[in-house]
Design a protein around this motif. Structure first.
Motif, PDB file in Angstrom:
ATOM      1  N   ARG A  62     101.974  36.050  39.906  1.00 50.40           N
ATOM      2  CA  ARG A  62     102.801  36.831  40.930  1.00 50.40           C
ATOM      3  C   ARG A  62     102.579  38.324  41.202  1.00 50.40           C
ATOM      4  NH1 ARG A  62     104.916  33.226  43.925  1.00 50.40           N
ATOM      5  NH2 ARG A  62     106.212  34.963  44.836  1.00 50.40           N
ATOM      6  N   VAL A  63     102.411  38.730  42.556  1.00 52.92           N
ATOM      7  CA  VAL A  63     102.373  40.069  42.687  1.00 52.92           C
ATOM      8  C   VAL A  63     103.256  40.791  41.842  1.00 52.92           C
ATOM      9  CG1 VAL A  63     102.313  41.776  44.362  1.00 52.92           C
ATOM     10  CG2 VAL A  63     101.373  39.691  44.816  1.00 52.92           C
ATOM     11  N   GLY A  64     102.836  41.746  41.325  1.00 53.04           N
ATOM     12  CA  GLY A  64     103.840  42.841  40.475  1.00 53.04           C
ATOM     13  C   GLY A  64     103.879  42.362  38.891  1.00 53.04           C
ATOM     14  N   GLU A  65     103.390  41.063  38.599  1.00 58.01           N
ATOM     15  CA  GLU A  65     103.530  40.602  37.223  1.00 58.01           C
ATOM     16  C   GLU A  65     101.874  40.480  36.471  1.00 58.01           C
ATOM     17  OE1 GLU A  65     105.215  37.074  37.174  1.00 58.01           O
ATOM     18  OE2 GLU A  65     107.271  37.730  38.084  1.00 58.01           O
ATOM     19  N   ALA A  76      97.950  37.415  49.271  1.00 60.12           N
ATOM     20  CA  ALA A  76      98.737  37.918  48.255  1.00 60.12           C
ATOM     21  C   ALA A  76     100.021  38.515  48.945  1.00 60.12           C
ATOM     22  CB  ALA A  76      98.345  39.177  47.299  1.00 60.12           C
ATOM     23  N   GLU A  77      99.721  39.123  50.098  1.00 66.17           N
ATOM     24  CA  GLU A  77     100.810  39.677  51.122  1.00 66.17           C
ATOM     25  C   GLU A  77     101.805  38.532  51.404  1.00 66.17           C
ATOM     26  OE1 GLU A  77     103.297  42.686  52.948  1.00 66.17           O
ATOM     27  OE2 GLU A  77     101.453  43.052  51.351  1.00 66.17           O
ATOM     28  N   GLU A  78     101.158  37.396  52.091  1.00 60.86           N
ATOM     29  CA  GLU A  78     101.668  36.439  52.610  1.00 60.86           C
ATOM     30  C   GLU A  78     102.696  35.714  51.522  1.00 60.86           C
ATOM     31  OE1 GLU A  78      99.014  34.206  54.819  1.00 60.86           O
ATOM     32  OE2 GLU A  78      98.158  35.894  55.753  1.00 60.86           O
ATOM     33  N   THR A  79     102.041  35.262  50.541  1.00 56.29           N
ATOM     34  CA  THR A  79     102.535  34.191  49.547  1.00 56.29           C
ATOM     35  C   THR A  79     103.114  34.841  48.237  1.00 56.29           C
ATOM     36  OG1 THR A  79     100.352  33.945  48.277  1.00 56.29           O
ATOM     37  CG2 THR A  79     100.768  32.519  50.343  1.00 56.29           C
ATOM     38  N   GLY A  80     102.924  36.420  48.093  1.00 59.95           N
ATOM     39  CA  GLY A  80     103.318  36.682  46.740  1.00 59.95           C
ATOM     40  C   GLY A  80     102.499  36.301  45.630  1.00 59.95           C
ATOM     41  N   MET A  81     101.404  35.544  45.611  1.00 62.14           N
ATOM     42  CA  MET A  81     100.680  34.943  44.758  1.00 62.14           C
ATOM     43  C   MET A  81      99.140  35.759  44.687  1.00 62.14           C
ATOM     44  SD  MET A  81     100.447  33.280  42.098  1.00 62.14           S
ATOM     45  CE  MET A  81     102.073  32.323  42.262  1.00 62.14           C
ATOM     46  N   TYR A  82      98.517  36.483  43.623  1.00 61.35           N
ATOM     47  CA  TYR A  82      97.420  37.070  43.713  1.00 61.35           C
ATOM     48  C   TYR A  82      96.388  36.085  42.960  1.00 61.35           C
ATOM     49  CZ  TYR A  82      93.840  40.891  43.091  1.00 61.35           C
ATOM     50  OH  TYR A  82      92.887  41.572  42.971  1.00 61.35           O
TER      51      TYR A  82
END
Length: 497
Positions: A41-44, A346-352
Protein backbone atom coordinates in the motif's frame (compact mmCIF):
# COMPACT_ATOMS: atom_id res chain seq x y z
CA UNK A 1 -1.79 -0.58 -40.62
CA UNK A 2 1.11 -0.88 -38.14
CA UNK A 3 1.40 1.96 -35.64
CA UNK A 4 4.83 3.60 -35.51
CA UNK A 5 5.70 5.34 -32.25
CA UNK A 6 7.20 8.80 -32.57
CA UNK A 7 10.32 8.04 -30.54
CA UNK A 8 13.89 6.84 -30.83
CA UNK A 9 14.60 3.77 -28.70
CA UNK A 10 17.12 4.92 -26.07
CA UNK A 11 19.62 3.07 -23.85
CA UNK A 12 21.14 3.99 -20.48
CA UNK A 13 24.45 4.90 -22.11
CA UNK A 14 22.76 7.81 -23.89
CA UNK A 15 22.13 9.76 -20.69
CA UNK A 16 24.09 11.57 -18.02
CA UNK A 17 22.94 12.82 -14.63
CA UNK A 18 23.13 16.50 -13.74
CA UNK A 19 24.29 17.29 -10.19
CA UNK A 20 21.87 18.78 -7.69
CA UNK A 21 22.73 20.69 -4.53
CA UNK A 22 24.68 18.52 -2.07
CA UNK A 23 23.81 19.49 1.51
CA UNK A 24 25.00 18.46 4.98
CA UNK A 25 22.87 15.30 4.98
CA UNK A 26 24.57 13.92 1.87
CA UNK A 27 27.26 11.69 3.36
CA UNK A 28 27.91 8.02 2.54
CA UNK A 29 26.66 6.90 5.96
CA UNK A 30 23.29 8.58 5.40
CA UNK A 31 22.57 7.12 1.97
CA UNK A 32 19.70 4.62 2.06
CA UNK A 33 19.75 2.22 -0.91
CA UNK A 34 16.96 0.01 0.42
CA UNK A 35 14.08 -0.80 -1.91
CA UNK A 36 10.72 -2.61 -1.87
CA UNK A 37 10.78 -6.02 -3.52
CA UNK A 38 7.01 -6.65 -3.59
CA UNK A 39 3.79 -4.68 -3.86
CA UNK A 40 2.50 -2.70 -0.90
CA UNK A 41 0.00 0.00 0.00
CA UNK A 42 1.21 3.52 -0.75
CA UNK A 43 2.62 5.02 2.44
CA UNK A 44 3.39 1.62 3.99
CA UNK A 45 6.58 -0.46 3.92
CA UNK A 46 6.74 -3.49 1.67
CA UNK A 47 6.66 -6.85 3.53
CA UNK A 48 9.87 -7.86 1.71
CA UNK A 49 12.61 -5.28 1.17
CA UNK A 50 16.27 -5.40 0.16
CA UNK A 51 18.99 -3.16 1.58
CA UNK A 52 20.93 -3.45 -1.68
CA UNK A 53 18.85 -2.93 -4.87
CA UNK A 54 20.62 -5.71 -6.78
CA UNK A 55 19.20 -9.16 -7.55
CA UNK A 56 20.79 -11.97 -9.55
CA UNK A 57 19.29 -13.17 -12.80
CA UNK A 58 17.23 -16.34 -13.13
CA UNK A 59 20.05 -18.13 -14.95
CA UNK A 60 21.88 -21.40 -14.61
CA UNK A 61 25.18 -19.61 -15.20
CA UNK A 62 24.56 -17.14 -12.38
CA UNK A 63 22.43 -18.03 -9.37
CA UNK A 64 24.12 -20.85 -7.45
CA UNK A 65 23.50 -21.66 -3.79
CA UNK A 66 26.84 -20.03 -2.94
CA UNK A 67 25.98 -16.84 -4.81
CA UNK A 68 22.50 -16.72 -3.25
CA UNK A 69 24.02 -16.87 0.24
CA UNK A 70 26.69 -14.27 -0.56
CA UNK A 71 24.22 -11.86 -2.16
CA UNK A 72 21.79 -12.19 0.75
CA UNK A 73 24.69 -11.35 3.07
CA UNK A 74 25.37 -8.28 0.94
CA UNK A 75 21.74 -7.17 1.23
CA UNK A 76 20.38 -8.36 -2.14
CA UNK A 77 18.60 -11.52 -3.22
CA UNK A 78 19.08 -14.28 -5.82
CA UNK A 79 16.56 -16.10 -7.97
CA UNK A 80 17.38 -19.80 -8.43
CA UNK A 81 16.79 -20.76 -12.07
CA UNK A 82 13.90 -22.98 -13.18
CA UNK A 83 15.58 -24.65 -16.16
CA UNK A 84 16.12 -27.86 -14.15
CA UNK A 85 14.04 -30.61 -12.57
CA UNK A 86 11.66 -29.39 -9.87
CA UNK A 87 13.33 -31.48 -7.16
CA UNK A 88 16.76 -30.01 -7.94
CA UNK A 89 15.53 -26.42 -7.91
CA UNK A 90 13.64 -27.00 -4.65
CA UNK A 91 16.79 -28.59 -3.20
CA UNK A 92 18.82 -25.49 -4.05
CA UNK A 93 16.23 -23.25 -2.42
CA UNK A 94 16.21 -25.43 0.70
CA UNK A 95 20.02 -25.36 0.82
CA UNK A 96 19.99 -21.56 0.99
CA UNK A 97 17.24 -21.53 3.63
CA UNK A 98 19.26 -23.85 5.89
CA UNK A 99 21.66 -20.96 6.51
CA UNK A 100 20.88 -18.38 9.17
CA UNK A 101 22.62 -15.03 9.35
CA UNK A 102 25.90 -15.76 11.13
CA UNK A 103 25.24 -19.53 11.29
CA UNK A 104 26.22 -21.49 8.18
CA UNK A 105 24.83 -24.95 7.55
CA UNK A 106 27.31 -27.82 7.54
CA UNK A 107 27.23 -28.59 3.81
CA UNK A 108 30.79 -29.78 3.04
CA UNK A 109 31.90 -32.99 4.76
CA UNK A 110 34.51 -35.70 4.37
CA UNK A 111 35.59 -38.95 6.06
CA UNK A 112 38.89 -39.08 8.00
CA UNK A 113 40.07 -41.94 5.77
CA UNK A 114 39.72 -39.85 2.59
CA UNK A 115 42.93 -38.71 0.91
CA UNK A 116 44.24 -35.15 0.81
CA UNK A 117 43.77 -35.31 -2.95
CA UNK A 118 40.05 -35.97 -2.39
CA UNK A 119 39.90 -33.09 0.08
CA UNK A 120 41.62 -30.80 -2.44
CA UNK A 121 39.07 -31.78 -5.10
CA UNK A 122 36.24 -31.03 -2.68
CA UNK A 123 37.72 -27.61 -1.84
CA UNK A 124 37.92 -26.73 -5.53
CA UNK A 125 34.46 -28.05 -6.36
CA UNK A 126 32.65 -26.28 -3.52
CA UNK A 127 34.73 -23.12 -3.19
CA UNK A 128 34.83 -23.70 0.57
CA UNK A 129 37.99 -23.19 2.62
CA UNK A 130 36.97 -25.49 5.48
CA UNK A 131 35.62 -29.06 5.49
CA UNK A 132 33.93 -30.74 8.44
CA UNK A 133 35.31 -34.22 9.10
CA UNK A 134 32.68 -36.71 10.27
CA UNK A 135 32.87 -40.44 10.86
CA UNK A 136 30.82 -41.26 7.74
CA UNK A 137 31.48 -38.14 5.62
CA UNK A 138 27.87 -36.94 5.96
CA UNK A 139 26.45 -33.85 7.73
CA UNK A 140 24.56 -36.14 10.11
CA UNK A 141 27.73 -38.01 11.13
CA UNK A 142 29.69 -37.69 14.37
CA UNK A 143 31.99 -34.65 14.41
CA UNK A 144 35.67 -35.62 14.39
CA UNK A 145 37.43 -32.41 13.34
CA UNK A 146 38.08 -29.76 10.68
CA UNK A 147 40.48 -29.55 7.77
CA UNK A 148 41.16 -26.27 5.97
CA UNK A 149 43.10 -25.17 2.91
CA UNK A 150 45.87 -24.06 5.27
CA UNK A 151 46.39 -27.52 6.76
CA UNK A 152 48.27 -29.10 3.88
CA UNK A 153 50.45 -28.19 0.92
CA UNK A 154 51.35 -30.60 -1.87
CA UNK A 155 54.93 -29.36 -1.88
CA UNK A 156 55.29 -30.88 1.61
CA UNK A 157 52.50 -33.46 1.72
CA UNK A 158 51.64 -36.39 -0.52
CA UNK A 159 48.26 -36.55 -2.24
CA UNK A 160 47.66 -40.07 -0.92
CA UNK A 161 48.04 -39.04 2.72
CA UNK A 162 44.77 -39.25 4.64
CA UNK A 163 42.70 -36.38 6.03
CA UNK A 164 43.11 -37.79 9.55
CA UNK A 165 46.85 -37.01 9.40
CA UNK A 166 46.37 -33.26 8.79
CA UNK A 167 43.02 -32.31 10.31
CA UNK A 168 42.54 -30.50 13.62
CA UNK A 169 40.65 -32.90 15.85
CA UNK A 170 37.50 -32.12 17.78
CA UNK A 171 39.52 -32.40 21.02
CA UNK A 172 41.86 -29.62 19.87
CA UNK A 173 39.06 -27.26 18.86
CA UNK A 174 36.85 -24.98 20.91
CA UNK A 175 33.22 -25.69 20.00
CA UNK A 176 29.90 -23.99 20.67
CA UNK A 177 26.73 -25.52 22.06
CA UNK A 178 23.56 -25.88 20.02
CA UNK A 179 21.11 -23.07 20.82
CA UNK A 180 23.71 -20.42 21.66
CA UNK A 181 23.15 -16.87 20.39
CA UNK A 182 25.18 -15.36 17.57
CA UNK A 183 26.72 -12.84 19.99
CA UNK A 184 27.83 -15.70 22.26
CA UNK A 185 29.20 -17.63 19.29
CA UNK A 186 31.19 -14.65 18.00
CA UNK A 187 32.65 -13.96 21.45
CA UNK A 188 33.70 -17.60 21.79
CA UNK A 189 35.14 -17.52 18.27
CA UNK A 190 37.37 -14.56 19.08
CA UNK A 191 38.38 -15.93 22.49
CA UNK A 192 39.41 -19.22 20.85
CA UNK A 193 41.45 -17.45 18.14
CA UNK A 194 39.91 -19.80 15.59
CA UNK A 195 38.65 -18.79 12.15
CA UNK A 196 35.72 -21.20 12.41
CA UNK A 197 33.61 -22.22 15.40
CA UNK A 198 31.75 -25.54 15.04
CA UNK A 199 28.42 -25.53 16.88
CA UNK A 200 27.87 -29.08 18.12
CA UNK A 201 24.72 -30.78 19.40
CA UNK A 202 24.55 -32.96 22.51
CA UNK A 203 24.78 -36.09 20.35
CA UNK A 204 27.99 -34.93 18.65
CA UNK A 205 26.74 -33.57 15.32
CA UNK A 206 27.72 -30.20 13.83
CA UNK A 207 24.54 -28.14 13.56
CA UNK A 208 26.20 -24.94 12.25
CA UNK A 209 29.50 -23.22 11.57
CA UNK A 210 30.27 -19.66 12.63
CA UNK A 211 32.95 -17.98 10.51
CA UNK A 212 35.07 -15.06 11.63
CA UNK A 213 34.72 -13.46 8.17
CA UNK A 214 30.91 -13.46 8.43
CA UNK A 215 31.02 -11.08 11.40
CA UNK A 216 33.19 -8.70 9.37
CA UNK A 217 30.78 -8.99 6.43
CA UNK A 218 27.83 -8.22 8.70
CA UNK A 219 29.48 -5.00 9.84
CA UNK A 220 30.48 -4.19 6.27
CA UNK A 221 27.00 -4.55 4.75
CA UNK A 222 24.91 -4.13 7.95
CA UNK A 223 21.59 -5.44 6.59
CA UNK A 224 21.47 -9.01 5.33
CA UNK A 225 18.33 -10.09 3.50
CA UNK A 226 16.76 -12.43 6.06
CA UNK A 227 13.32 -13.63 7.08
CA UNK A 228 11.74 -13.46 10.53
CA UNK A 229 13.78 -16.50 11.63
CA UNK A 230 17.06 -14.86 10.47
CA UNK A 231 17.36 -17.33 7.58
CA UNK A 232 18.65 -15.92 4.31
CA UNK A 233 15.91 -15.03 1.85
CA UNK A 234 16.01 -16.54 -1.62
CA UNK A 235 13.88 -16.28 -4.73
CA UNK A 236 13.08 -18.83 -7.43
CA UNK A 237 12.06 -18.69 -11.07
CA UNK A 238 8.94 -20.44 -12.39
CA UNK A 239 7.44 -20.90 -15.85
CA UNK A 240 3.98 -21.10 -17.35
CA UNK A 241 4.18 -24.82 -18.19
CA UNK A 242 4.74 -26.90 -15.04
CA UNK A 243 3.75 -24.29 -12.45
CA UNK A 244 1.05 -26.48 -10.93
CA UNK A 245 3.78 -28.82 -9.65
CA UNK A 246 6.76 -26.46 -9.42
CA UNK A 247 5.23 -23.68 -7.33
CA UNK A 248 4.01 -25.91 -4.45
CA UNK A 249 7.43 -27.61 -4.31
CA UNK A 250 9.25 -24.26 -4.13
CA UNK A 251 6.88 -22.93 -1.49
CA UNK A 252 7.44 -26.09 0.56
CA UNK A 253 11.22 -25.65 0.18
CA UNK A 254 10.94 -22.16 1.66
CA UNK A 255 11.24 -19.79 -1.33
CA UNK A 256 10.54 -16.26 -0.15
CA UNK A 257 9.52 -14.86 -3.53
CA UNK A 258 8.88 -16.34 -6.97
CA UNK A 259 9.27 -14.80 -10.41
CA UNK A 260 7.85 -15.81 -13.76
CA UNK A 261 10.81 -16.27 -16.07
CA UNK A 262 10.01 -15.24 -19.63
CA UNK A 263 11.41 -12.97 -22.31
CA UNK A 264 7.85 -11.70 -22.96
CA UNK A 265 5.46 -11.43 -20.02
CA UNK A 266 2.52 -9.67 -21.67
CA UNK A 267 0.50 -12.87 -22.01
CA UNK A 268 -2.58 -14.64 -20.72
CA UNK A 269 -0.29 -17.52 -19.71
CA UNK A 270 1.33 -15.37 -17.03
CA UNK A 271 -2.11 -14.10 -16.02
CA UNK A 272 -3.17 -17.71 -15.46
CA UNK A 273 -0.17 -18.42 -13.22
CA UNK A 274 -0.79 -15.29 -11.15
CA UNK A 275 -4.47 -16.27 -10.78
CA UNK A 276 -3.42 -19.74 -9.57
CA UNK A 277 -1.08 -18.28 -6.94
CA UNK A 278 -3.71 -15.84 -5.63
CA UNK A 279 -6.39 -18.55 -5.51
CA UNK A 280 -4.19 -21.13 -3.76
CA UNK A 281 -2.08 -18.91 -1.49
CA UNK A 282 -3.59 -15.43 -1.37
CA UNK A 283 -0.88 -12.93 -0.43
CA UNK A 284 1.15 -15.54 1.48
CA UNK A 285 3.16 -16.30 -1.67
CA UNK A 286 4.80 -13.40 -3.48
CA UNK A 287 5.42 -13.62 -7.22
CA UNK A 288 6.80 -11.19 -9.80
CA UNK A 289 6.09 -11.27 -13.53
CA UNK A 290 7.45 -9.98 -16.84
CA UNK A 291 9.22 -9.00 -18.93
CA UNK A 292 7.44 -5.98 -20.46
CA UNK A 293 8.55 -2.84 -22.29
CA UNK A 294 5.52 -0.54 -22.13
CA UNK A 295 2.73 0.68 -19.88
CA UNK A 296 0.15 -1.72 -21.31
CA UNK A 297 2.22 -4.73 -20.30
CA UNK A 298 2.80 -3.32 -16.81
CA UNK A 299 -0.86 -2.60 -16.14
CA UNK A 300 -1.92 -6.02 -17.43
CA UNK A 301 0.41 -7.81 -15.01
CA UNK A 302 -0.27 -5.43 -12.10
CA UNK A 303 -4.03 -5.97 -12.50
CA UNK A 304 -3.39 -9.73 -12.66
CA UNK A 305 -1.74 -9.59 -9.21
CA UNK A 306 2.00 -9.42 -9.91
CA UNK A 307 4.02 -8.43 -6.83
CA UNK A 308 6.65 -6.76 -9.00
CA UNK A 309 7.12 -6.36 -12.74
CA UNK A 310 10.33 -6.89 -14.70
CA UNK A 311 11.12 -4.43 -17.48
CA UNK A 312 13.29 -5.22 -20.51
CA UNK A 313 13.31 -7.27 -23.69
CA UNK A 314 16.45 -7.85 -25.71
CA UNK A 315 18.80 -5.68 -23.66
CA UNK A 316 20.76 -8.42 -21.89
CA UNK A 317 24.43 -8.87 -22.73
CA UNK A 318 23.84 -12.43 -23.96
CA UNK A 319 20.31 -11.84 -25.37
CA UNK A 320 19.72 -11.78 -29.15
CA UNK A 321 15.91 -11.59 -29.13
CA UNK A 322 16.02 -8.29 -31.03
CA UNK A 323 18.22 -9.81 -33.73
CA UNK A 324 16.20 -13.01 -34.02
CA UNK A 325 12.63 -11.72 -33.66
CA UNK A 326 12.78 -7.96 -34.14
CA UNK A 327 11.16 -7.45 -30.74
CA UNK A 328 12.35 -5.19 -27.93
CA UNK A 329 12.97 -1.62 -26.90
CA UNK A 330 15.89 0.40 -25.63
CA UNK A 331 16.01 -0.11 -21.88
CA UNK A 332 15.90 3.60 -21.01
CA UNK A 333 12.84 4.17 -23.20
CA UNK A 334 11.09 1.08 -21.84
CA UNK A 335 11.78 2.00 -18.24
CA UNK A 336 10.69 5.63 -18.69
CA UNK A 337 7.23 4.61 -19.95
CA UNK A 338 6.71 1.82 -17.42
CA UNK A 339 7.78 4.04 -14.49
CA UNK A 340 5.16 6.60 -15.51
CA UNK A 341 2.53 3.86 -15.64
CA UNK A 342 3.62 2.46 -12.26
CA UNK A 343 3.25 5.86 -10.63
CA UNK A 344 -0.13 6.46 -12.29
CA UNK A 345 -1.27 3.02 -11.12
CA UNK A 346 -0.19 3.82 -7.55
CA UNK A 347 -2.11 7.11 -7.68
CA UNK A 348 -5.25 5.42 -8.98
CA UNK A 349 -5.27 2.27 -6.85
CA UNK A 350 -3.22 3.12 -3.77
CA UNK A 351 -1.02 0.09 -4.53
CA UNK A 352 2.67 0.45 -5.35
CA UNK A 353 4.02 -2.31 -7.62
CA UNK A 354 7.86 -2.19 -7.72
CA UNK A 355 9.79 -2.32 -10.98
CA UNK A 356 12.81 -4.48 -11.68
CA UNK A 357 15.00 -3.25 -14.53
CA UNK A 358 16.36 -6.35 -16.28
CA UNK A 359 19.08 -5.85 -18.89
CA UNK A 360 20.89 -2.98 -20.56
CA UNK A 361 23.53 -2.53 -17.84
CA UNK A 362 27.14 -2.57 -18.99
CA UNK A 363 28.85 -0.28 -16.49
CA UNK A 364 28.17 0.57 -12.84
CA UNK A 365 27.19 4.07 -14.00
CA UNK A 366 24.29 2.50 -15.91
CA UNK A 367 22.96 1.17 -12.60
CA UNK A 368 22.77 4.73 -11.29
CA UNK A 369 21.01 5.86 -14.50
CA UNK A 370 18.48 3.00 -14.22
CA UNK A 371 17.71 3.85 -10.60
CA UNK A 372 17.42 7.54 -11.49
CA UNK A 373 14.90 6.65 -14.20
CA UNK A 374 12.78 5.07 -11.45
CA UNK A 375 13.68 1.38 -11.22
CA UNK A 376 13.26 0.02 -7.69
CA UNK A 377 15.88 -2.71 -8.11
CA UNK A 378 18.05 -4.20 -10.84
CA UNK A 379 18.35 -7.77 -12.09
CA UNK A 380 21.87 -8.56 -13.25
CA UNK A 381 23.34 -11.55 -15.07
CA UNK A 382 26.74 -10.70 -16.58
CA UNK A 383 27.66 -8.67 -13.49
CA UNK A 384 27.27 -11.62 -11.11
CA UNK A 385 28.49 -14.29 -13.56
CA UNK A 386 32.03 -12.87 -13.22
CA UNK A 387 32.38 -13.68 -9.53
CA UNK A 388 33.84 -16.58 -7.55
CA UNK A 389 30.40 -17.46 -6.21
CA UNK A 390 28.75 -18.07 -9.60
CA UNK A 391 28.53 -21.76 -10.59
CA UNK A 392 30.54 -21.69 -13.83
CA UNK A 393 34.13 -22.73 -14.48
CA UNK A 394 37.12 -20.42 -14.60
CA UNK A 395 39.19 -20.93 -17.75
CA UNK A 396 42.14 -19.16 -19.35
CA UNK A 397 41.43 -17.66 -22.76
CA UNK A 398 44.11 -15.76 -24.72
CA UNK A 399 46.06 -15.27 -21.51
CA UNK A 400 43.08 -13.86 -19.58
CA UNK A 401 41.13 -15.62 -16.83
CA UNK A 402 37.44 -15.73 -17.73
CA UNK A 403 34.27 -17.46 -16.55
CA UNK A 404 31.81 -19.31 -18.73
CA UNK A 405 28.51 -17.50 -19.31
CA UNK A 406 25.49 -18.43 -21.41
CA UNK A 407 21.99 -17.14 -21.94
CA UNK A 408 18.86 -19.09 -21.09
CA UNK A 409 17.88 -18.79 -24.76
CA UNK A 410 21.09 -20.45 -25.95
CA UNK A 411 21.44 -24.02 -27.20
CA UNK A 412 23.56 -24.77 -24.14
CA UNK A 413 20.71 -23.89 -21.76
CA UNK A 414 17.93 -25.15 -24.04
CA UNK A 415 15.36 -23.37 -21.88
CA UNK A 416 12.35 -24.04 -24.12
CA UNK A 417 9.95 -23.33 -21.22
CA UNK A 418 11.20 -19.75 -21.00
CA UNK A 419 10.92 -19.01 -24.71
CA UNK A 420 7.75 -20.93 -25.57
CA UNK A 421 9.18 -22.83 -28.53
CA UNK A 422 7.44 -26.12 -27.78
CA UNK A 423 9.45 -29.26 -27.03
CA UNK A 424 12.53 -28.24 -29.03
CA UNK A 425 14.56 -25.04 -29.31
CA UNK A 426 14.02 -24.11 -32.98
CA UNK A 427 16.32 -21.07 -32.81
CA UNK A 428 18.47 -19.34 -30.22
CA UNK A 429 17.58 -16.13 -28.37
CA UNK A 430 20.83 -16.12 -26.36
CA UNK A 431 24.52 -16.77 -26.84
CA UNK A 432 27.17 -18.89 -25.14
CA UNK A 433 30.44 -17.17 -24.24
CA UNK A 434 32.73 -15.86 -21.53
CA UNK A 435 33.02 -12.89 -19.17
CA UNK A 436 36.19 -11.55 -17.53
CA UNK A 437 36.76 -13.09 -14.10
CA UNK A 438 36.40 -10.41 -11.42
CA UNK A 439 36.99 -12.15 -8.05
CA UNK A 440 34.79 -12.01 -4.98
CA UNK A 441 31.16 -10.85 -4.99
CA UNK A 442 31.71 -9.12 -1.67
CA UNK A 443 34.57 -6.97 -2.96
CA UNK A 444 32.83 -6.02 -6.20
CA UNK A 445 29.46 -5.22 -4.63
CA UNK A 446 31.26 -3.02 -2.08
CA UNK A 447 32.77 -0.95 -4.90
CA UNK A 448 29.47 -0.79 -6.82
CA UNK A 449 27.56 0.41 -3.76
CA UNK A 450 30.24 3.04 -3.07
CA UNK A 451 29.78 4.37 -6.62
CA UNK A 452 25.98 4.46 -6.27
CA UNK A 453 26.23 6.34 -2.98
CA UNK A 454 28.67 8.81 -4.49
CA UNK A 455 26.36 9.44 -7.46
CA UNK A 456 23.38 10.01 -5.18
CA UNK A 457 25.40 12.43 -3.04
CA UNK A 458 26.25 14.47 -6.15
CA UNK A 459 22.56 14.44 -7.05
CA UNK A 460 21.54 15.63 -3.57
CA UNK A 461 19.54 12.49 -2.74
CA UNK A 462 19.84 10.34 0.38
CA UNK A 463 17.22 7.69 -0.51
CA UNK A 464 16.24 5.90 -3.70
CA UNK A 465 12.76 7.41 -3.52
CA UNK A 466 14.26 10.90 -3.41
CA UNK A 467 16.64 9.95 -6.22
CA UNK A 468 13.66 8.84 -8.36
CA UNK A 469 11.83 12.11 -7.69
CA UNK A 470 14.62 14.66 -8.04
CA UNK A 471 17.17 13.22 -10.49
CA UNK A 472 17.72 15.25 -13.65
CA UNK A 473 19.04 13.56 -16.77
CA UNK A 474 20.30 14.90 -20.05
CA UNK A 475 20.63 13.07 -23.35
CA UNK A 476 24.19 13.05 -24.68
CA UNK A 477 25.34 13.77 -28.22
CA UNK A 478 27.61 11.72 -30.43
CA UNK A 479 30.41 14.20 -29.71
CA UNK A 480 29.99 13.48 -25.99
CA UNK A 481 30.60 9.81 -26.72
CA UNK A 482 33.71 10.73 -28.72
CA UNK A 483 35.01 12.94 -25.93
CA UNK A 484 34.46 10.26 -23.30
CA UNK A 485 36.19 7.56 -25.34
CA UNK A 486 39.36 9.42 -26.37
CA UNK A 487 42.34 7.24 -25.59
CA UNK A 488 45.23 8.48 -23.47
CA UNK A 489 48.55 6.69 -23.45
CA UNK A 490 49.50 5.91 -19.89
CA UNK A 491 52.54 7.65 -18.46
CA UNK A 492 54.88 4.78 -17.65
CA UNK A 493 58.24 5.13 -15.93
CA UNK A 494 61.06 5.00 -18.46
CA UNK A 495 63.42 2.09 -18.15
CA UNK A 496 67.12 2.68 -17.62
CA UNK A 497 69.26 1.15 -20.36
Amino acid sequence: MARILAEISRTFGEYLLLPNLTDERCTPGNIDLSAPLVRHRVGELAPIRVATPLVSAIMGAVSSVELAIALAQAGGISFIHQNQPISEQAGMVAAVKRHKAGFRHNDVNIKPSATLDEADTLFKRTGSDVIVVTDDGNPSGTFLGLITTQDFNFIRHRRDEVVDSRMRTARELVTGAEGMSLAEANSLLWDSRQDVLPVVSADGRVTALVHRRDEALHHKFSNETVDAAKRFRVGAGVNTHDYLERIPALVEAGADVLCLDSSDGYSVWQQNVLAFVRKEYGDAVRIGAGNVVDGRGFRFLADAGADFVKVGIGGGSICITRDQKGIGRGQASALAEVVAERDAYAEETGMYVPLCSDGGIIHDSHMAIALAFGADFLMLGRYFARFDESPTNKVKLAGQVVKEYWGEGSSRARNVARYGQGKDLAFEEGVDGYVPYAGSLYDNVTVTLAKLRSTMISCGAISLRQFHDTARLVQVSQQTFVQNSEEVQRNERPTVA
